[in-house]
Scaffold this active site. Sequence first.
Site, short mmCIF file in Angstrom:
data_model
loop_
_atom_site.label_atom_id
_atom_site.label_comp_id
_atom_site.label_asym_id
_atom_site.label_seq_id
_atom_site.Cartn_x
_atom_site.Cartn_y
_atom_site.Cartn_z
N ASN A 1 0.88 -1.17 0.00
CA ASN A 1 0.00 0.00 0.00
C ASN A 1 0.92 1.22 0.00
O ASN A 1 1.53 1.53 1.02
CB ASN A 1 -0.90 -0.01 1.25
CG ASN A 1 -1.70 1.26 1.39
OD1 ASN A 1 -1.74 2.08 0.47
ND2 ASN A 1 -2.34 1.43 2.54
N SER B 1 3.55 -2.21 10.20
CA SER B 1 5.00 -2.32 10.40
C SER B 1 5.55 -3.70 10.03
O SER B 1 6.50 -4.17 10.66
CB SER B 1 5.38 -1.94 11.83
OG SER B 1 5.02 -0.59 12.09
N GLU C 1 -5.26 -4.91 10.32
CA GLU C 1 -4.24 -3.90 10.55
C GLU C 1 -4.51 -3.20 11.87
O GLU C 1 -5.32 -2.26 11.91
CB GLU C 1 -4.25 -2.86 9.42
CG GLU C 1 -3.96 -3.46 8.05
CD GLU C 1 -3.34 -2.43 7.11
OE1 GLU C 1 -2.33 -2.79 6.48
OE2 GLU C 1 -3.80 -1.28 7.04
N GLY D 1 2.74 2.26 10.77
CA GLY D 1 3.68 3.36 10.64
C GLY D 1 4.37 3.73 11.94
O GLY D 1 5.03 4.76 12.02
N HIS E 1 -9.30 1.28 4.67
CA HIS E 1 -8.03 1.42 5.40
C HIS E 1 -8.23 2.33 6.61
O HIS E 1 -9.02 3.28 6.56
CB HIS E 1 -6.95 1.99 4.48
CG HIS E 1 -5.59 1.91 5.10
ND1 HIS E 1 -5.13 2.87 5.98
CD2 HIS E 1 -4.63 0.98 5.00
CE1 HIS E 1 -3.92 2.52 6.39
NE2 HIS E 1 -3.59 1.38 5.80
N GLU F 1 -6.56 4.66 7.80
CA GLU F 1 -6.33 6.09 7.56
C GLU F 1 -7.56 6.74 6.95
O GLU F 1 -7.86 7.90 7.25
CB GLU F 1 -5.08 6.27 6.69
CG GLU F 1 -3.81 6.01 7.50
CD GLU F 1 -2.66 5.40 6.71
OE1 GLU F 1 -2.67 5.47 5.47
OE2 GLU F 1 -1.76 4.83 7.36
N LYS G 1 0.16 4.27 -0.25
CA LYS G 1 -0.42 5.45 0.38
C LYS G 1 -0.19 6.68 -0.52
O LYS G 1 -0.28 6.55 -1.72
CB LYS G 1 0.12 5.63 1.81
CG LYS G 1 -0.01 4.33 2.61
CD LYS G 1 0.23 4.46 4.08
CE LYS G 1 0.04 3.10 4.77
NZ LYS G 1 0.15 3.17 6.22
P1 13P Z 1 3.26 0.33 7.60
O1 13P Z 1 3.76 -0.97 7.00
O2 13P Z 1 4.00 1.52 7.11
O3 13P Z 1 3.11 0.24 9.08
O4 13P Z 1 1.76 0.52 7.00
C1 13P Z 1 0.88 -0.52 7.11
C2 13P Z 1 -0.35 -0.18 6.35
O5 13P Z 1 -1.10 0.69 6.74
C3 13P Z 1 -0.61 -0.90 5.11
O6 13P Z 1 -1.89 -0.65 4.64
#
Ligand code: 13P
Length: 254
Positions: A10, A214, A168, A174, A96, A98, A12
Amino acid sequence: MSRRILIAGNWKMNKTSAEGAALVKEIVAQMPAGSLPEILVCPPYLTIPAVVEAAKGSPICVGAENVHWAANGAFTGEVSTDMLKDAGVTHVIIGHSERRQYFGETDETVNKRTAAAVAAGLVAVVCVGETLEEREGNKTADVIDRQVRKAFEGISAADMAKIVIAYEPVWAIGTGKTATDDQAQEVHAQIRALLADLYGADVAEATRILYGGSMKPANAAGLLAQKDIDGGLIGGAALKAPDFIALIKAGMQA
Ligand code: 13P
């Protein structure tokens, strides 16, 4: 295990078209030989054509990071399933954390987007996960139960063939904090048991459940060795070719 591992990036809001195409080409150039997992990258909408072009003829599938549920119309800033398919997209991330946190995504809109995606023949990568506050309040199981049930309301057992679930934990995204193998496996097993309740054992056994938060080369093997973890949805580590290749290799060994 009969479920094929899926290693999904992803991206982002990262990478221009040129940067995204270069990353895909670098990944393709380093692709290991042998029996690969399913591989997916999900770049920002605007860069999808360049990434699709760069991935052509390679084992890399291209997905989007969101989709609207309507076929077309007055929805400023949104993108439809037809537009995604027209651009060569096969998968789409939905719900997601976010989007839930910053863009008003709810269980109801996740459900609408999921229904539209599967109706259009896209694979929906549907994200669920608890916040730190919810985990510390011992609400993880309730939150996951609610998110999964609501996401798949009205989705048939046959449609579940087009669904991938991504667990997740919000506190692990992150942050560098990963769920331990046991913490992740516990929630994955809960999700699979819920799928068995909702759809029966066959659908539950066939549905892939990815871990995200992560995930990186150093922790992937342990996570992917868990019985109910069928791949990863990867943010930061998907933006660097050597890391993403290491994750693909971990997927080959799982
Ligand atoms: P990270 O791997 O940067 O923690 O992000 C995970 C994520 O949100 C994947 O959709």
